[in-house]
Each structure stands twice: as C-alpha cells, then as structure tokens.
Motif scaffolding. Sequence first.
Motif, PDB file in Angstrom:
ATOM      1  N   THR A 105       0.833  -1.209   0.000  1.00 38.14           N
ATOM      2  CA  THR A 105       0.000   0.000   0.000  1.00 38.14           C
ATOM      3  C   THR A 105       0.865   1.256   0.000  1.00 38.14           C
ATOM      4  O   THR A 105       0.619   2.210  -0.764  1.00 38.14           O
ATOM      5  CB  THR A 105      -0.938   0.001   1.221  1.00 38.14           C
ATOM      6  N   GLU A 106       1.894   1.271   0.846  1.00 39.19           N
ATOM      7  CA  GLU A 106       2.775   2.432   0.918  1.00 39.19           C
ATOM      8  C   GLU A 106       3.561   2.621  -0.382  1.00 39.19           C
ATOM      9  O   GLU A 106       3.740   3.733  -0.862  1.00 39.19           O
ATOM     10  CB  GLU A 106       3.746   2.273   2.093  1.00 39.19           C
ATOM     11  N   GLY A 129       1.327   3.912  -3.040  1.00 42.69           N
ATOM     12  CA  GLY A 129       1.024   5.313  -2.750  1.00 42.69           C
ATOM     13  C   GLY A 129       2.114   6.252  -3.239  1.00 42.69           C
ATOM     14  O   GLY A 129       1.838   7.372  -3.690  1.00 42.69           O
ATOM     15  N   ARG A 134       1.888   6.178  -7.395  1.00 42.71           N
ATOM     16  CA  ARG A 134       0.729   6.739  -8.092  1.00 42.71           C
ATOM     17  C   ARG A 134       0.969   8.133  -8.669  1.00 42.71           C
ATOM     18  O   ARG A 134       0.502   8.426  -9.773  1.00 42.71           O
ATOM     19  CB  ARG A 134      -0.492   6.743  -7.166  1.00 42.71           C
ATOM     20  N   THR A 168      -5.684  -0.338  -6.630  1.00 40.98           N
ATOM     21  CA  THR A 168      -6.113   0.671  -5.665  1.00 40.98           C
ATOM     22  C   THR A 168      -5.986   0.110  -4.253  1.00 40.98           C
ATOM     23  O   THR A 168      -5.790  -1.095  -4.052  1.00 40.98           O
ATOM     24  CB  THR A 168      -7.581   1.068  -5.921  1.00 40.98           C
ATOM     25  N   ASP A 169      -6.111   0.996  -3.259  1.00 41.57           N
ATOM     26  CA  ASP A 169      -6.089   0.542  -1.868  1.00 41.57           C
ATOM     27  C   ASP A 169      -7.223  -0.447  -1.612  1.00 41.57           C
ATOM     28  O   ASP A 169      -7.075  -1.404  -0.831  1.00 41.57           O
ATOM     29  CB  ASP A 169      -6.222   1.737  -0.914  1.00 41.57           C
TER      30      ASP A 169
END
Length: 336
Positions: free
Chosen positions: A217-218, A221, A224, A238-239
Amino acid sequence: MEQLSAGKKLDQAFEELGKKKTLSFELDLDTDAASLKALDAASEPAPGEEIPAEAVELISDAKITVTVASKKPLAESGEKDVIGMAMKISHPDGDLAEYRVIGDRTYVRADVGAIGELTGSPVPAAGDLPPEAGAMGDVLAGKWVVFSTKDLEDVAAEGEDEQGAPAPDPTLDAKTQQKLVQALREVVAREVEFKTADGDDGTEHVTATAPFRTLLTELLGEIRPLAKDLPPGMELPTDKDLKDAPDTDVTADFTLKNGELTEVDLDLAALAENSKVKKLGLTLRMSDGTTPEAPAGAAELNLPELMEGFFAAPSLGEEEFPEDGLGGADFPEDEF
C-alpha cells in the motif's frame, strides 16, 4: 545503527551488481507437492480442473536461469548495448527449454517430449513429420534451431495488426526509473526492519521484514503520482484492491559475500494463510555468468515460410486426415 548499516550494505550490494557487464540469475521456487495441492484446493477449482500431478512436479522442481551480457556496466546499459541474452528452464532430469539471443539471431531448443509429458499434452514425434517439414523436425527432436530475431518481431507484429493497433512498448525512461527507485527506497526505509547476522564461509545475512499489505500500500502510494509517466496499460491496484491482501510479516534473507549480493530467499508460506501450506518460497541466486555464445550446428528455421505454410495449408477431408494417424494425442483447446 543496525537498521542504517544493514540498509546501506544492501544498497552497496545492488550497486555492485550494476557495475557488472555479465550477470546470471537463477530463480528457484522452493516448495513441495503437498503445499501446491493445498494452494490449489484453497482456490476451490471445479471438478476435473484440479492441478495435474504433472504440473505439480514441473512447478516444484523447475529452475529458470537468465544471463545478460553487455558492452557496458548493466546499470548504464540500454537495449543496444546488450550483446547476448540467454534463458534456460531446467528440471532434475535435464534442460526443458533454452533460448539465446546473439546479435540479430535467436537460437532455440527444447525437450518437447519431456514438456509434453510434464504438462500432460503429448506432441508428435519428429519422425512423424513429412520431409518437407525441414527444421521443424529438429525442433521436435530437441536440436538447436536458429532464426532471425527481426522475423520473429515481424510475425508478432502481424498478429497484433490482426487484433488491432499494437500497444506501445512497455518501457520506462531513465528519469522515471530514477523516481521509482527513489520511491522504493523511501518506503523501504520507513516500513522495513533490517537485521544482520554472520553466515557460513565468510558470508553475511541481511534480513528484511515488513507487513505485506502495508508495504504494498505504501509503495503504490508513492508510485501513483508517477502514473502519468508509466507505459500505457500499466494500471496500478487501488487501496481497495489490496484490502483483502494479508498483512502478515514477510521476510527476505539477503546473502552477501565480500560485499556482493549472491542470494535472496523469500519465505511466502505465511501469505497463503493456510496451515497446510508448509513450504512456499522463492530463491534467487546471482553469479557472474558467462557471455552467451551461438551454439554450433543450429538448423535454419524460416519463420515467414513456416507461418505461410500454416495458414496456406489446404483443408483436409476426413478421408485425407484419418484419426488413427494422431497417435491418440489429446490437445486441449486451452493449451493454445
């Protein structure tokens, strides 16, 4: 201090890899039949769609070796600097397939019979082909064949034209690559816990541990904001897509010798979240390797003529194409 020192050692080890002009990677899936069958069962396959025993054997025992040779250090090399590349898929009983790209020529050989047995899809024997099959007989006999790399690209392009406009090559410019590397380093520094330990024969181990979902996730992020610079078709999850991914800790064990990275072991069993999956890991070994060379005695394979023969062959009636000439071979549609 250990966190900073261990991370720095890894950085330096990767930089040393980039200074090499020839490098080999060996990828080995460290698993067993019971774990693979447990993973397959967890996916709830339809009756008759369970993973075949032959596929289990192939996946658990196969190794993939890739070698790249360049005129320049690999970290500074572009496509035009590469002077040779090779890939080999091997099995305890021998090599299954291999290809080498030397200059503008591509060399290929494969143990077609062994691949057919392992995948459960038998293939015709070389002796079953007519004389006019030419080098295709060598292909089925497991001998080296050679063809123009440009011809292969042209054949692939023709196939793309039939399906619509081909997508641009999925390449990254140097500036975007640097941004991605920097993003990776920032996430690793925040989320990964490093430890060091002495190993055997003068080696040193650096272990990196992080929660899987949090790390992904990090990392995404950070990537993106660079999405507009990525090649077309590279859609980032996506998350929400990642919410069901396990957040179990995953550990990678990096082996260093004289400051150089020689092996990476990644334990993935915990990610399966299945008590029956006892052994599931990836091992990547690095070595200097040797520059790939053209094999002697390779038969010339004319790809344009071969493809023309496939598509121009006259249709045969039942009386011209008896079923008993197929040797009982079964070719499932999903294999093509």
